[in-house]
Motif scaffolding. Sequence first.
Motif, short mmCIF file in Angstrom:
data_model
loop_
_atom_site.label_atom_id
_atom_site.label_comp_id
_atom_site.label_asym_id
_atom_site.label_seq_id
_atom_site.Cartn_x
_atom_site.Cartn_y
_atom_site.Cartn_z
N GLN A 55 0.98 -1.28 -0.30
CA GLN A 55 0.45 -0.12 0.06
C GLN A 55 0.63 1.30 -0.39
OE1 GLN A 55 -2.55 0.54 3.54
NE2 GLN A 55 -3.52 0.85 2.38
N ILE A 56 0.26 2.07 -0.57
CA ILE A 56 1.40 3.66 -0.83
C ILE A 56 0.47 4.71 -0.85
CG2 ILE A 56 3.63 2.73 -1.86
CD1 ILE A 56 2.56 3.61 -4.89
N ALA A 57 0.31 5.97 -0.48
CA ALA A 57 0.08 7.25 -0.66
C ALA A 57 -0.69 7.51 -2.30
CB ALA A 57 -0.37 8.16 -0.04
N ARG A 58 -1.63 7.48 -3.00
CA ARG A 58 -1.82 7.87 -4.31
C ARG A 58 -1.19 9.77 -4.09
NH1 ARG A 58 -8.28 7.57 -5.42
NH2 ARG A 58 -8.17 5.86 -5.32
N ARG A 59 -0.74 10.18 -5.56
CA ARG A 59 0.26 10.97 -5.83
C ARG A 59 1.63 10.83 -5.33
NH1 ARG A 59 -4.50 12.83 -5.40
NH2 ARG A 59 -4.06 13.77 -3.08
N VAL A 60 2.54 10.45 -4.94
CA VAL A 60 3.69 10.09 -4.31
C VAL A 60 4.35 9.21 -4.77
CG1 VAL A 60 4.95 9.36 -2.13
CG2 VAL A 60 2.25 10.44 -1.73
N PRO A 61 5.97 9.75 -5.07
CA PRO A 61 6.74 8.91 -6.19
C PRO A 61 7.09 7.69 -5.75
CG PRO A 61 7.30 11.52 -5.68
CD PRO A 61 6.26 11.03 -4.82
N SER A 62 6.37 6.97 -5.91
CA SER A 62 7.14 5.51 -5.59
C SER A 62 7.77 4.73 -6.69
CB SER A 62 6.10 4.99 -4.48
OG SER A 62 5.67 5.55 -3.64
N ILE A 63 8.18 4.31 -6.22
CA ILE A 63 9.06 2.85 -6.88
C ILE A 63 8.89 0.83 -6.12
CG2 ILE A 63 10.75 1.07 -8.19
CD1 ILE A 63 11.69 4.24 -8.78
N LEU A 64 7.41 -0.02 -6.56
CA LEU A 64 7.91 -0.75 -6.19
C LEU A 64 9.05 -2.58 -6.75
CD1 LEU A 64 5.10 0.63 -6.99
CD2 LEU A 64 4.08 -1.85 -6.63
N LEU A 65 9.82 -2.61 -5.74
CA LEU A 65 10.63 -3.52 -5.41
C LEU A 65 10.97 -5.34 -5.54
CD1 LEU A 65 13.67 -1.36 -4.73
CD2 LEU A 65 13.05 -1.96 -7.33
N GLU A 66 11.24 -5.88 -5.25
CA GLU A 66 11.04 -7.33 -4.93
C GLU A 66 11.71 -6.97 -3.71
OE1 GLU A 66 9.49 -9.97 -5.94
OE2 GLU A 66 10.00 -9.96 -8.66
N SER A 67 11.31 -8.45 -3.04
CA SER A 67 11.99 -7.95 -1.54
C SER A 67 13.11 -8.36 -1.05
CB SER A 67 11.55 -8.64 -0.60
OG SER A 67 11.20 -10.07 -1.37
N HIS A 68 13.60 -8.81 -2.38
CA HIS A 68 15.33 -9.31 -2.02
C HIS A 68 16.11 -7.79 -2.65
CE1 HIS A 68 15.37 -9.91 -6.35
NE2 HIS A 68 14.10 -10.73 -6.35
N ASP A 69 15.46 -7.16 -3.13
CA ASP A 69 16.04 -6.05 -3.22
C ASP A 69 16.34 -4.49 -2.56
OD1 ASP A 69 16.96 -7.06 -6.50
OD2 ASP A 69 14.68 -6.08 -6.97
N ILE A 70 15.12 -4.60 -1.94
CA ILE A 70 15.18 -3.84 -0.97
C ILE A 70 15.80 -3.79 -0.20
CG2 ILE A 70 13.27 -2.75 1.25
CD1 ILE A 70 10.92 -2.96 -1.16
N SER A 71 16.14 -4.84 0.66
CA SER A 71 16.89 -5.41 2.34
C SER A 71 18.27 -5.00 1.37
CB SER A 71 17.04 -6.84 1.75
OG SER A 71 17.55 -7.40 0.84
N ASN A 72 18.84 -4.41 0.02
CA ASN A 72 20.44 -4.18 -0.52
C ASN A 72 20.27 -2.84 0.24
OD1 ASN A 72 21.50 -6.43 -1.38
ND2 ASN A 72 19.76 -6.10 -3.37
N PHE A 73 19.26 -2.01 0.54
CA PHE A 73 19.67 -0.79 0.98
C PHE A 73 19.96 0.05 2.54
CE2 PHE A 73 16.50 -0.95 -2.33
CZ PHE A 73 17.03 -0.02 -3.72
N SER A 74 20.64 0.56 2.78
CA SER A 74 21.09 1.00 4.50
C SER A 74 21.06 2.50 4.43
CB SER A 74 22.34 0.46 3.99
OG SER A 74 22.23 -0.24 4.25
N ASP A 75 20.61 2.40 5.64
CA ASP A 75 20.41 4.53 5.37
C ASP A 75 21.63 4.79 5.93
OD1 ASP A 75 18.26 4.58 7.58
OD2 ASP A 75 18.45 3.31 8.55
N GLY A 76 21.55 6.17 4.90
CA GLY A 76 22.13 6.77 4.50
C GLY A 76 22.80 7.16 3.35
N ASP A 77 22.48 6.12 2.42
CA ASP A 77 22.80 5.15 1.61
C ASP A 77 22.29 6.64 0.39
OD1 ASP A 77 24.23 3.03 1.90
OD2 ASP A 77 22.21 1.40 0.57
N CYS A 78 22.82 7.15 -0.55
CA CYS A 78 21.82 8.14 -1.66
C CYS A 78 21.59 7.21 -2.72
CB CYS A 78 23.19 8.94 -1.85
SG CYS A 78 22.42 10.48 -3.26
N VAL A 79 20.44 7.53 -3.36
CA VAL A 79 19.86 6.66 -4.50
C VAL A 79 19.38 7.75 -5.02
CG1 VAL A 79 19.20 4.68 -3.04
CG2 VAL A 79 17.54 6.21 -3.21
N THR A 80 19.18 7.21 -6.84
CA THR A 80 18.40 8.40 -7.66
C THR A 80 17.08 7.07 -8.25
OG1 THR A 80 19.42 7.26 -9.22
CG2 THR A 80 20.03 9.45 -8.54
#
Length: 378
Positions: A55-80
């Motif tokens: 679930q995500i709010a409408r009009r919010v820029p979002s990208i839906l990813l597989e759970s195994h990909d989401i686990s690769n992000f850490s606090d402080g990483d910078c992403v585009t």
Amino acid sequence: MKSYKGTPKNVKRQITGIICTSQHILLGTGKVLVAPNGIRFPFGYRGVIVGLEKQIARRVPSILLESHDISNFSDGDCVTLSPDGTVSIVWESRSPVNALFLTDACDQRCLMCPQPPGRHNDKTYDTATELLKLLKPQQVEAICITGGEPTTLGGKFIDIMTAIKRKFDHANVMILTNGKNFANFRFAEEFANIGLSNATLCVSLHSDIEELNDEIAGVKGSFHRTTQGLYNLARFRQRVEIRHVISKLNASRLEQFAHFLYRNFPFASHTAFMGMEMTGFAVTNYDRLWIDPYEYKYELARAVKFLHRTNLAVSVYNVPLCLLQQPMWAYARQSISGWKNCYLRICDECCVREKCCGFFSTSGDLLSIRIRPISHKM
């Protein structure tokens, strides 16, 4: 850089932000929230990364990813976050050295270039400038400036380096360059006047023979301009490192190249002999370039020993220990970027694996046939 492909929702333009994995309404400025289980009220965030079908709010820029990909992000990483659904990590908080990619453009076409040049895209430069604005000084220990050829940006390159001086002057800055644009005395002077405290210009030089250097660089006149650039940088007392990528075309002249450096560039703070990354143009030109590092290990040892005896700092990058003479292990560095680094299964049996650079994951199967685990008996 590491990239993951997902499903975009309401991403109309590229978004750059710092990853946070816990929601706090007062800390959302400049942040991209990672919410694997979805979120209804992501107020204040630049974007959100969520699990598929969450679930995500409408009009919010979002990208839906597989759970195994989401686990690769850490606090402080910078992403585009890109409109096509790509999420790219452009700054890893856990990495001691991160690259600031300024442009795809280059004024050479090196035969072994791992990232073939293209046209400059302002979005690339804009991402780099936005990243510098988002990062805090305490987050940055070292920055690698790369491209393409970053100096082809001229004044924009100077602007980036000035911004680094103002905010991150404590950091070690490595600038990967062919050095040609520093042949312009005024440009070299303008760069030197920035006054970076801990900058090293890592300049590629392919041969001690002008014609061979220009053949590898893919552009006539490169040898002359690079050497002139080196002398201009020395005149302004800038710290330079000379990098020499070894291929079949220049492997037989490693010792002569070392003598050439000693005679002509004794001011160089460091020399790096480098194994090839077998991707990009290196694969296209495989027959002309590929040589098993095992085949040049004696020439490399003589070159390294000569520079060491002349009291010039020297290292070996990107060559596994099992492909070097044992006395050369002291000069070998774990030089491959963390996200590109890998080992083979047989390396699990090696007693010096923790000291070895391993291999470029980008090289695929284009590796030496001489790779073997080293036993304690050696």
